[in-house]
Design an enzyme around this catalytic site. Sequence first.
Site, short mmCIF file in Angstrom:
data_model
loop_
_atom_site.label_atom_id
_atom_site.label_comp_id
_atom_site.label_asym_id
_atom_site.label_seq_id
_atom_site.Cartn_x
_atom_site.Cartn_y
_atom_site.Cartn_z
CG ASP A 1 -0.29 5.54 21.27
OD1 ASP A 1 0.76 5.68 20.67
OD2 ASP A 1 -0.43 5.84 22.64
CG ASN B 1 3.24 1.83 5.29
OD1 ASN B 1 4.21 1.91 4.24
ND2 ASN B 1 2.41 2.58 5.27
CB SER C 1 11.69 6.57 3.44
OG SER C 1 12.06 7.63 2.92
CE1 TYR D 1 9.59 8.74 7.70
CE2 TYR D 1 11.22 9.38 5.97
CZ TYR D 1 9.90 8.48 6.37
OH TYR D 1 9.20 7.88 5.40
#
Length: 142
Positions: free
Chosen positions: A42, A69, A120, A133
């Site tokens: 977690d 990742n 990303s 994000y």
Amino acid sequence: MTGGRSGGIGRAIARRLRDEGATVITAQRGGEDEDFESTVADFSNPHTPEQIVKEVIVRHGRLDVLINNAGMMQEARIEEMSLEDWQRNLNLNLTAPFLLIRAALTYLRKTQGSIVNTGSVEGLGANPGHAAYCAPRLGYMG
């Protein structure tokens, strides 16, 4: 490696490393990995990264590569996102990799190992519905 269980680039990285002879340990929430040695983690808990690194060392005596990742993308515009949701996203996408790197550095220096942080395309251009994000992805793309 974090985020190697569910699919996508993480799964592809794990398979490629295994195919080239590496011992791959995946760390993720949601249960054990049936294809790789794994541990449940977690990463919203700031103590987890150090625990995971220590577990790898106990199991194998060394660490050669750390692959960060794991990540989450919550669909919400800024005006719709609570501070709690914002912080949960940043904790997983930015703070957890930082803590993993910090915990792993001593062992990686001994083996002259490597750190791989995936990023990303959303770090290059903001999507209004993915602000939490996109923000931490900027550092990985630079």
